[in-house]
Enzyme design. Structure first.
Site, short mmCIF file in Angstrom:
data_model
loop_
_atom_site.label_atom_id
_atom_site.label_comp_id
_atom_site.label_asym_id
_atom_site.label_seq_id
_atom_site.Cartn_x
_atom_site.Cartn_y
_atom_site.Cartn_z
N GLU A 128 -2.33 -16.13 -14.00
CA GLU A 128 -2.82 -17.35 -14.16
C GLU A 128 -4.40 -17.61 -13.88
O GLU A 128 -4.95 -18.63 -14.58
CB GLU A 128 -2.24 -18.34 -12.77
CG GLU A 128 -0.75 -18.31 -13.10
CD GLU A 128 -0.04 -19.11 -14.47
OE1 GLU A 128 0.28 -20.11 -13.88
OE2 GLU A 128 -0.19 -18.72 -15.33
N THR A 181 -5.28 -25.33 -20.28
CA THR A 181 -5.22 -25.72 -18.83
C THR A 181 -6.54 -25.73 -18.40
O THR A 181 -7.00 -26.69 -17.52
CB THR A 181 -4.25 -24.62 -18.04
OG1 THR A 181 -3.15 -24.79 -18.48
CG2 THR A 181 -4.18 -25.19 -16.51
#
Length: 313
Positions: A128, A181
């Protein structure tokens, strides 16, 4: 076992009031991965289908997460990974989390389960970090634990699994635009007022209480975001129309899935969730924007082994 094929669920992060701390796993949509042990040390990604993504280990979230696990392992060999991407990158339903969690969960299985779920979350968080510059756990935690999860603390990492009521369904629509993101985080404010914080904390507590007590009305009342949604929704065409139509269709509540552009709604019962899906789709048909829509139960098991199949996926 020398190889394993796994299902890696898509996830909804934040769930309105739980920015960076709350997430849930979806049952009906996810990636598939095939991971096999090799004598050669390290990790090699041999095949990716469904999306154009880098094969280089250091540039792929599955590779980076897997390397994090290998660094903590006594295993002297390595792994080969094949990925069938069914979750589009930048869709807001945990594409990078699915690859990261699938890799580390499968590797752990092949090594005889030497690591805890909490440790697997920590490894997957490194994937991530590569994807969004932040090692957040609100997608990878539910992907590994299943159901809903609360990240009570990041330092030290503390994950709390939360049960989902049996009749709770999620509807997710992905308008065919991509929002990274990392970009969507840059527009967020770093300070909030005490008033907004109090409202947000109340909703987060209310949502968790509603999930434990199976109080669908409380779940619906708590699906409010006074901090992130007002900013990120500007990036999503048709968001206000979708949210209005969803409430009129009987959904418990609606919000942005992760960083967007996907929009989610939670409903009591599949019938309502399907009605919500039609209303969401109607908005984007009117706008003229292509979309994908999913209706799903909450995935209680998280990433899981699939039945043995062909050598390749």
């Amino acid at each position: 076992m020398e190889e394993i094929k796994v299902f890696c669920p898509a996830t909804i992060a934040n769930v309105s009031c739980g920015f960076d701390v709350l997430g849930l796993a979806l049952e009906s949509v996810g990636d598939e991965m095939l991971v096999r042990k090799t004598d050669k040390p390290g990790i090699k990604i041999t095949k990716i289908t469904g999306q154009e993504l880098p094969l280089a280990t250091e540039n792929n979230v599955a590779g980076v997460a897997g390397l994090a696990l290998l660094q903590k392992s006594d295993y002297q060999g390595g792994f080969e990974i094949e990925i069938q991407k069914k979750i589009k990158p930048g869709s807001g339903i945990g594409s990078s989390a699915a690859s990261s969690t699938g890799a580390v969960w499968a590797m752990d299985q092949l090594l005889g389960n030497p690591f805890t779920k909490l440790e697997l979350v920590q490894f997957a968080m490194q994937g991530e970090k590569l994807a969004s510059d932040v090692a957040h756990a609100d997608n990878v935690a539910p992907a590994i634990y299943g159901g809903f999860t609360l990240v009570r603390s990041y330092d030290p990492l503390d994950i709390i699994p939360i049960p989902a009521p049996d009749e709770l369904f999620a509807t997710v629509i992905h308008p065919q635009i991509e929002i990274k993101t990392s970009d969507s985080r840059k527009i967020l404010k770093t300070n909030i007022s005490l008033e907004k914080g109090i409202r947000q904390w109340g909703n987060l507590g209310g949502l968790i209480a509603g999930l434990y007590t199976k109080d669908y009305n409380l779940i619906g009342r708590s699906l409010e975001d006074h901090i992130v949604e007002p900013i990120r929704s500007i990036l999503i065409p048709g968001f206000d129309q979708v949210k209005s139509s969803v409430h009129d269709s009987g959904a418990l509540g609606c919000g942005i899935s992760g960083s967007g552009p996907s929009i989610f709604a939670l409903s009591k019962g599949e019938e309502t969730a399907q009605i919500v899906a039609k209303e969401m789709a109607s908005v984007y048909k009117t706008i003229g924007l292509d979309f994908d829509v999913h209706v799903s139960k909450i995935c209680s098991r998280g990433v899981a082994s699939l039945m043995a199949g062909p050598k390749d996926i």
